[in-house]
Design an enzyme around this catalytic site. Structure first.
Site, PDB file in Angstrom:
ATOM      1  N   SER A  62     -10.002  -0.586   7.055  1.00 55.79           N
ATOM      2  CA  SER A  62      -9.284  -0.437   5.783  1.00 55.79           C
ATOM      3  C   SER A  62      -8.571  -1.690   5.288  1.00 55.79           C
ATOM      4  O   SER A  62      -8.169  -1.738   4.129  1.00 55.79           O
ATOM      5  CB  SER A  62      -8.279   0.712   5.870  1.00 55.79           C
ATOM      6  OG  SER A  62      -8.963   1.929   5.754  1.00 55.79           O
ATOM      7  N   SER A 106      -9.528   1.573   2.850  1.00 53.75           N
ATOM      8  CA  SER A 106      -8.642   2.316   1.979  1.00 53.75           C
ATOM      9  C   SER A 106      -7.573   1.446   1.313  1.00 53.75           C
ATOM     10  O   SER A 106      -6.958   1.889   0.341  1.00 53.75           O
ATOM     11  CB  SER A 106      -7.963   3.424   2.782  1.00 53.75           C
ATOM     12  OG  SER A 106      -7.091   2.874   3.745  1.00 53.75           O
ATOM     13  N   LYS A 157       0.860  -1.187   0.000  1.00 52.50           N
ATOM     14  CA  LYS A 157       0.000   0.000   0.000  1.00 52.50           C
ATOM     15  C   LYS A 157       0.898   1.239   0.000  1.00 52.50           C
ATOM     16  O   LYS A 157       1.930   1.265   0.667  1.00 52.50           O
ATOM     17  CB  LYS A 157      -0.878  -0.028   1.248  1.00 52.50           C
ATOM     18  CG  LYS A 157      -1.897   1.083   1.355  1.00 52.50           C
ATOM     19  CD  LYS A 157      -2.781   0.853   2.574  1.00 52.50           C
ATOM     20  CE  LYS A 157      -3.772   1.987   2.788  1.00 52.50           C
ATOM     21  NZ  LYS A 157      -4.626   1.750   3.970  1.00 52.50           N
TER      22      LYS A 157
END
Ligand code: NAG
Ligand code: NAG
Ligand code: NAG
Length: 504
Positions: free
Chosen positions: A203, A179, A98
Site C-alpha cells: 500500500s 491503498s 493518509k
C-alpha cells in the site's frame, strides 16, 4: 477548466513568492527560500490550498483540509522570525496524512468510511505527535482505498465512500493503485510538500510506483502504529511518500522512534536508528560497492520485450556504471508461495488480525457512532447506496468478522510466514552477501511485507500510455541506511521523475 485555473494559480503563486517556484520544490529548496525571506509557510500553504481547490475535484486525493493549517503556518513563520530565519528539518513544512492516521484536531479520521465520520480520537497518533514536535504543518487527510482495500478487493484502487474515485494524475483514466493513493497523488500533483502513507502489503510501494513518487516502507516498528487504523500489528508500517528520496528521508527522520503506546515493536526497531539520523546516507555515490540481487524469475521476466523491460535493462547498466555489483538471476526459495497470500498463510492471519486491531481501535475512541467491526458491517448494509455495497461488497469484512482471534490456524499461518522469510529473503541475502533485492513496481511486495522488511520504491519510467512505474529496493530489517544510499544513488543517476501531465 481545472487545468486553466491551475495555470492562473501558478502564475499568481510565483508572483507572490519573489520568483521562488513552489511546484516541485524539495524541502531543502523550501528552507533556502524560507531562510532568505523569499517564502513563508503561509504562502506555501496558500499555494497548496489553491492547488487542492483547482485539482482535487478531479484527482480526489484529499478528503479533508485542516481548518488549522494557516494558523500553524503563521506560527511556523513567527517562530522562524524569532529564531533569526533558521528553519530546518520539517519546520514549517506541510504534510498530508493518509486518512487512517489519527489526529486530535478538527480533522476527522475515517479510513475513507462514512461510518467513522464524527468519531473522536483520544490523542494524536504516535507519528503525528512526532510531526507536530518537528514543527510541521498538518495540511489535511489524504484519500485512500477504503479500509486499506480491506473491505473488499472488488473496489477499484483509490476509491472510498467519502471522497469517491481517486485518479492517476499522469493518466486520468487509470487507477492510482492503493491503498495510500491520495498520499501519492497529492505529492505527485504538488498538492502538498510531503505525505505519509501506510502499508500492510503493497500500500505504500504500489501507489508510489503508479504515481511516479518515492515511497519508503520502513522496517516494522521503526515508526509507531499507535492511533492508526491498521490491519495487522505484524505487518503494518507508516512511511513517507514524497517526490524525492531526500524529502522522504527528511520525513523518515522526523517520524521514527520508540512509542510507549506501540512499545514492543518500536522498542525492537529503535535499535536500528543510526546516531545522527538517516540524512547522512543521502550520498551521491551511494551505489558504489553495493551488491544488488536481481529477482528476474517471476518478476522482471514478466516484462520481457516491453517498454518496461527496456527501461529496467538500461537501469541495470546505470547501476553497474555507478559501482553497484549486480547478482543476477537469483531466486528466492518458495517465491511462488510467498507471493500467493492464500498459500503463504498471509490471508488467514490478516483477516483475524484485522478484526482484533479494528475492534481495539474503535473501543479506544472517545466517541464513535460505531464500536466494532460488526457495527461497521451493519452500517454499510444500512447505507449501502453510499458505500456501494451492491457493487463492491464487503466480503473481506465478512470473512474477518467470522474469525475468532488467533487460534491454531492463525498461529500456523504466522509460523509459516516466519519460515518463508527465514528460508527466503533472509537466507538468500546472507548467502549471496546482498545489500538489497531489486524487483519491479509492487509485484513482489509480499516478500517484504510478510517479514516486516523495509523497501524503497523510486520512479523508474513511464509506459507507452504514460503510466509511471517504479523500481523497488528491499532488504533485511534495519537496512534503511543501505537502502537509502542505493535509492538516492539511483535517483541521482537517473532523475526519472517528471511532473504529471493530467492526460485524459
Ligand atoms: C469532520 O466531519 C464533520 C461531519 O461530517 C464535518 O462537519 C467537518 O467539517 C469535518 N471536518 C473537516 C475538517 O472537514
Ligand atoms: C526473457 O528474456 C530473456 C532474454 O532474452 C530470456 O533468457 C528469458 O528466458 C525470458 N523469460 C521469459 C519468461 O520469457
Ligand atoms: C494460491 O495458492 C492456493 C492454495 O495453495 C491455490 O489454490 C491457488 O491456485 C494459488 N494461486 C495461484 C495464482 O497460484
Amino acid at each position: 477548466m481545472a487545468i486553466r485555473s491551475t495555470l492562473f494559480i501558478l502564475l499568481l503563486a510565483v508572483s507572490l513568492t519573489h520568483g521562488f517556484k513552489i511546484k516541485e520544490a524539495t524541502i531543502q529548496d523550501i528552507h533556502l527560500a524560507f531562510n532568505s525571506n523569499k517564502l513563508t509557510s503561509r504562502q506555501l500553504v496558500e499555494f497548496y490550498l489553491k492547488q487542492i481547490q483547482a485539482l482535487n475535484p478531479v484527482l480526489r486525493a484529499v478528503i479533508e483540509v485542516s481548518p488549522d493549517a494557516l494558523n500553524q503556518a503563521d506560527e511556523a513563520d513567527e517562530k522562524r522570525r524569532a529564531s533569526g530565519g533558521n528553519s530546518a528539518g520539517l519546520e514549517g513544512i506541510p504534510v498530508l496524512l493518509k486518512d487512517n492516521i489519527g489526529t486530535k484536531d478538527r480533522l476527522n479520521t475515517t479510513a475513507g468510511s462514512l461510518a467513522l465520520v464524527g468519531s473522536v480520537v483520544g490523542r494524536d497518533s504516535g507519528v503525528v505527535e512526532r510531526l507536530r514536535r518537528a514543527g510541521s504543518i498538518i495540511l489535511g487527510k489524504a484519500s485512500l482505498s477504503e479500509w486499506a482495500q480491506f473491505r473488499s478487493l472488488n473496489a477499484p484502487s483509490g476509491w472510498n465512500a467519502r471522497s469517491g474515485q481517486g485518479k492517476n494524475p499522469y493518466l486520468l483514466s487509470a487507477e492510482p493503485c492503493g491503498s495510500s493513493s491520495g498520499s501519492a497523488i497529492g505529492v505527485a500533483a504538488n498538492l502538498v510538500t510531503v505525505s505519509l502513507g501506510t502499508e500492510t502489503d503493497g500500500s505504500i510501494v504500489c501507489p508510489s510506483s503508479a504515481n511516479s513518487v518515492v515511497g519508503i516502507k520502513p522496517t516494522l516498528g521503526l515508526t509507531s502504529r499507535s492511533g492508526v487504523i491498521t490491519i495487522s500489528p505484524r505487518q503494518d508500517t507508516v512511511g513517507p511518500i514524497c517526490r524525492t528520496v531526500s524529502d522522504a528521508v527528511y520525513v523518515l527522520d522526523a517520524i521514527v522512534g520508540f512509542d510507549s503506546r506501540d512499545a514492543e515493536a518500536t522498542r525492537e526497531a529503535a535499535k536500528f536508528i543510526p546516531y545522527g539520523g538517516y540524512k547522512q546516507f543521502l550520498k551521491e555515490d551511494g551505489l558504489k560497492g553495493k551488491r544488488l540481487g536481481i529477482l528476474r524469475k517471476l518478476f522482471f521476466d514478466l516484462y520481457n520485450g516491453t517498454v518496461f523491460n527496456h527501461a529496467f535493462e538500461k537501469h541495470f547498466v546505470t547501476l553497474k556504471q555507478r559501482g553497484a555489483i549486480l547478482v543476477d538471476n537469483i531466486e528466492i526459495a518458495n517465491v511462488d508461495i510467498i507471493v500467493n497470500s492464500t498459500a503463504s498463510g498471509e490471508a488467514t492471519a490478516l483477516v483475524a488480525e484485522f478484526k482484533i486491531s479494528l475492534n481495539a481501535y474503535l473501543l479506544e475512541l472517545v466517541r464513535s457512532p460505531v464500536r466494532s467491526l460488526a457495527d461497521i458491517i451493519a452500517f454499510n448494509n444500512k447505507f449501502s447506496a453510499q458505500e456501494k455495497i451492491n457493487e463492491f461488497g464487503q466480503d473481506i469484512f465478512l470473512a474477518a468478522q467470522a474469525t475468532n482471534g488467533i487460534g491454531e490456524a492463525e498461529k500456523n499461518a504466522i509460523e509459516k510466514m516466519k519460515r518463508l522469510s527465514r528460508d527466503g529473503l533472509e537466507r538468500l541475502m546472507k548467502e549471496k552477501k546482498l545489500d538489497a533485492l531489486v524487483t519491479p513496481g509492487a509485484i513482489a511486495s509480499s516478500i517484504l511485507a510478510i517479514g516486516g522488511f523495509p523497501g524503497i520504491s523510486i520512479p523508474a519510467g513511464y509506459g507507452s500510455d504514460g503510466i509511471p512505474f517504479g523500481i523497488y529496493f528491499g532488504g533485511r530489517r534495519g537496512s534503511e541506511p543501505k537502502l537509502i544510499e542505493i535509492a538516492y544513488g539511483f535517483e541521482q543517476a537517473t532523475k526519472v521523475r517528471k511532473p504529471p501531465s493530467f492526460k485524459p
